[in-house]
Write a protein that holds these residues in place. Structure first.
Motif, PDB file in Angstrom:
ATOM      1  N   PHE A 187      61.802  -9.630  10.385  1.00 41.20           N
ATOM      2  CA  PHE A 187      61.809  -8.205  10.053  1.00 41.20           C
ATOM      3  C   PHE A 187      61.252  -8.036   8.653  1.00 41.20           C
ATOM      4  O   PHE A 187      61.753  -8.649   7.700  1.00 41.20           O
ATOM      5  CB  PHE A 187      63.231  -7.634  10.102  1.00 41.20           C
ATOM      6  CG  PHE A 187      63.828  -7.520  11.472  1.00 41.20           C
ATOM      7  CD1 PHE A 187      63.790  -6.322  12.161  1.00 41.20           C
ATOM      8  CD2 PHE A 187      64.432  -8.620  12.072  1.00 41.20           C
ATOM      9  CE1 PHE A 187      64.349  -6.201  13.421  1.00 41.20           C
ATOM     10  CE2 PHE A 187      64.987  -8.522  13.331  1.00 41.20           C
ATOM     11  CZ  PHE A 187      64.943  -7.311  14.019  1.00 41.20           C
ATOM     12  N   THR A 188      60.250  -7.211   8.502  1.00 38.48           N
ATOM     13  CA  THR A 188      59.778  -6.893   7.162  1.00 38.48           C
ATOM     14  C   THR A 188      60.807  -6.017   6.463  1.00 38.48           C
ATOM     15  O   THR A 188      61.642  -5.363   7.101  1.00 38.48           O
ATOM     16  CB  THR A 188      58.432  -6.148   7.198  1.00 38.48           C
ATOM     17  OG1 THR A 188      58.625  -4.865   7.820  1.00 38.48           O
ATOM     18  CG2 THR A 188      57.386  -6.944   7.965  1.00 38.48           C
ATOM     19  N   ARG A 189      60.738  -5.982   5.156  1.00 32.44           N
ATOM     20  CA  ARG A 189      61.640  -5.113   4.407  1.00 32.44           C
ATOM     21  C   ARG A 189      61.401  -3.650   4.767  1.00 32.44           C
ATOM     22  O   ARG A 189      62.348  -2.864   4.859  1.00 32.44           O
ATOM     23  CB  ARG A 189      61.452  -5.336   2.905  1.00 32.44           C
ATOM     24  CG  ARG A 189      61.949  -6.691   2.425  1.00 32.44           C
ATOM     25  CD  ARG A 189      61.587  -6.918   0.962  1.00 32.44           C
ATOM     26  NE  ARG A 189      62.177  -8.140   0.432  1.00 32.44           N
ATOM     27  CZ  ARG A 189      61.645  -9.344   0.586  1.00 32.44           C
ATOM     28  NH1 ARG A 189      60.504  -9.482   1.270  1.00 32.44           N
ATOM     29  NH2 ARG A 189      62.237 -10.404   0.066  1.00 32.44           N
ATOM     30  N   GLU A 190      60.146  -3.285   4.986  1.00 34.17           N
ATOM     31  CA  GLU A 190      59.831  -1.900   5.351  1.00 34.17           C
ATOM     32  C   GLU A 190      60.460  -1.526   6.680  1.00 34.17           C
ATOM     33  O   GLU A 190      60.979  -0.414   6.848  1.00 34.17           O
ATOM     34  CB  GLU A 190      58.317  -1.716   5.399  1.00 34.17           C
ATOM     35  CG  GLU A 190      57.617  -1.758   4.047  1.00 34.17           C
ATOM     36  CD  GLU A 190      57.511  -3.164   3.480  1.00 34.17           C
ATOM     37  OE1 GLU A 190      57.292  -3.290   2.263  1.00 34.17           O
ATOM     38  OE2 GLU A 190      57.656  -4.138   4.266  1.00 34.17           O
TER      39      GLU A 190
ATOM     40  N   ASP B 151      60.739   0.594  -1.464  1.00 35.62           N
ATOM     41  CA  ASP B 151      61.761   0.149  -2.410  1.00 35.62           C
ATOM     42  C   ASP B 151      62.589  -0.952  -1.767  1.00 35.62           C
ATOM     43  O   ASP B 151      63.618  -0.702  -1.151  1.00 35.62           O
ATOM     44  CB  ASP B 151      62.640   1.322  -2.826  1.00 35.62           C
ATOM     45  CG  ASP B 151      63.572   0.950  -3.975  1.00 35.62           C
ATOM     46  OD1 ASP B 151      63.649  -0.247  -4.309  1.00 35.62           O
ATOM     47  OD2 ASP B 151      64.208   1.845  -4.537  1.00 35.62           O
ATOM     48  N   SER B 152      62.151  -2.199  -1.906  1.00 40.78           N
ATOM     49  CA  SER B 152      62.803  -3.320  -1.251  1.00 40.78           C
ATOM     50  C   SER B 152      64.117  -3.703  -1.919  1.00 40.78           C
ATOM     51  O   SER B 152      64.853  -4.547  -1.401  1.00 40.78           O
ATOM     52  CB  SER B 152      61.876  -4.535  -1.227  1.00 40.78           C
ATOM     53  OG  SER B 152      61.586  -4.963  -2.548  1.00 40.78           O
TER      54      SER B 152
ATOM     55  N   ALA C 118      71.408  -5.667  -0.289  1.00 37.74           N
ATOM     56  CA  ALA C 118      72.298  -5.677   0.867  1.00 37.74           C
ATOM     57  C   ALA C 118      72.325  -7.059   1.519  1.00 37.74           C
ATOM     58  O   ALA C 118      73.378  -7.523   1.960  1.00 37.74           O
ATOM     59  CB  ALA C 118      71.865  -4.620   1.878  1.00 37.74           C
ATOM     60  N   VAL C 119      71.181  -7.719   1.595  1.00 37.92           N
ATOM     61  CA  VAL C 119      71.137  -9.075   2.153  1.00 37.92           C
ATOM     62  C   VAL C 119      71.976 -10.023   1.298  1.00 37.92           C
ATOM     63  O   VAL C 119      72.733 -10.851   1.821  1.00 37.92           O
ATOM     64  CB  VAL C 119      69.684  -9.574   2.257  1.00 37.92           C
ATOM     65  CG1 VAL C 119      69.641 -11.086   2.506  1.00 37.92           C
ATOM     66  CG2 VAL C 119      68.952  -8.855   3.379  1.00 37.92           C
TER      67      VAL C 119
ATOM     68  N   GLY D 140      57.316 -13.759   1.522  1.00 40.08           N
ATOM     69  CA  GLY D 140      56.125 -12.927   1.660  1.00 40.08           C
ATOM     70  C   GLY D 140      56.192 -11.929   2.796  1.00 40.08           C
ATOM     71  O   GLY D 140      55.310 -11.080   2.925  1.00 40.08           O
ATOM     72  N   PHE D 141      57.264 -12.012   3.627  1.00 44.59           N
ATOM     73  CA  PHE D 141      57.357 -11.105   4.777  1.00 44.59           C
ATOM     74  C   PHE D 141      58.678 -10.337   4.801  1.00 44.59           C
ATOM     75  O   PHE D 141      58.701  -9.121   4.770  1.00 44.59           O
ATOM     76  CB  PHE D 141      57.178 -11.895   6.087  1.00 44.59           C
ATOM     77  CG  PHE D 141      55.781 -12.416   6.289  1.00 44.59           C
ATOM     78  CD1 PHE D 141      54.814 -11.639   6.872  1.00 44.59           C
ATOM     79  CD2 PHE D 141      55.459 -13.698   5.874  1.00 44.59           C
ATOM     80  CE1 PHE D 141      53.530 -12.108   7.040  1.00 44.59           C
ATOM     81  CE2 PHE D 141      54.178 -14.193   6.031  1.00 44.59           C
ATOM     82  CZ  PHE D 141      53.205 -13.392   6.626  1.00 44.59           C
ATOM     83  N   GLY D 142      59.802 -11.056   4.867  1.00 45.47           N
ATOM     84  CA  GLY D 142      61.078 -10.363   4.978  1.00 45.47           C
ATOM     85  C   GLY D 142      62.193 -11.334   5.331  1.00 45.47           C
ATOM     86  O   GLY D 142      62.353 -12.368   4.696  1.00 45.47           O
TER      87      GLY D 142
END
Length: 224
Positions: free
Chosen positions: A170-173, A187-188, A194-195, A217-219
């Protein structure tokens, strides 16, 4: 509607939010200091709107004490929206943030979005057993090594979304869309904070997680 506790020392801001949220049908409690706000937790608010810049006990400490008291969601108010305020508030346990001045419509939408996070989405399996971690999606409960753990709404929704598709990145977006339900313009910080809080509760060694993996680089990815 919800019972909302507002902790804000500026009387004009506090009265304005109290008036607007009352018009939306919420039952509103209000306090001018962190100490008074913590005292009002006995009235069992559904959510807290908390200003970070409070006299005496600041909002960061108030947030930590609210989080220690139970899974009451917190939306923090920050006047600047800079990294110090936002990251500090998220690390203290806030579920979301808004930058002042904020309109009543936006604040009410954020309140509804946070409270929706405890609502179960459509799932094919009610209970997922990941060995040390048992997730009951129907009851919205999580147990680690047979012991029930309590997660605030944002962390619970994040865990539900990640664990629903083990192995998927899952990407942050995408997580912002699924969990926070708003466009945060990338806004990551919300996701990363939360993670980190979630790992501290569900992983034996948060620095070397078994389940919630970072894909650089992804999530993030959930491993069984």
């Amino acid at each position: 509607m919800a019972r909302v506790l507002i902790i804000e020392d500026d009387p004009s801001v506090r009265d304005g939010m109290e008036l607007v949220l009352g018009r939306y049908g919420h039952d509103v409690l209000a306090a001018a200091t962190g100490e008074a706000g913590l005292h009002l937790l006995r009235d069992r608010p559904d959510i807290v709107v908390l200003d970070l810049m409070l006299p005496g006990m600041d909002g960061f400490e108030v947030c930590r004490r609210i989080r220690a008291a139970g899974p009451i969601p917190v939306i923090m108010l920050t006047a600047r929206g800079d990294d110090f305020d936002v990251v500090g508030g998220l690390e203290a346990g806030a579920d979301d943030y808004v930058v002042k001045p904020v309109t009543g419509r936006v604040l009410e939408a954020r309140i509804r979005a946070v409270l929706r996070r405890v609502e179960p989405g459509p799932q094919q399996v009610d209970v997922d057993d990941f060995g040390d971690l048992l997730i009951d999606r129907a009851a919205l409960t999580v147990a680690k090594n047979g012991v029930k753990i309590t997660l605030p709404p944002t962390e619970l929704r994040l865990l539900l979304e990640l664990s629903a598709a083990p192995g998927r990145v899952f990407t942050r977006e995408r997580l912002l869309e699924l969990v926070w339900e708003h466009d945060y313009l990338g806004d990551s910080r919300l996701v990363d904070a939360a993670v980190a809080r979630l790992r501290a509760k569900v992983e034996d060694v948060p620095a070397k997680p078994r389940h919630i993996q970072t894909v650089r680089g992804f999530g993030y990815r959930f491993d069984q």
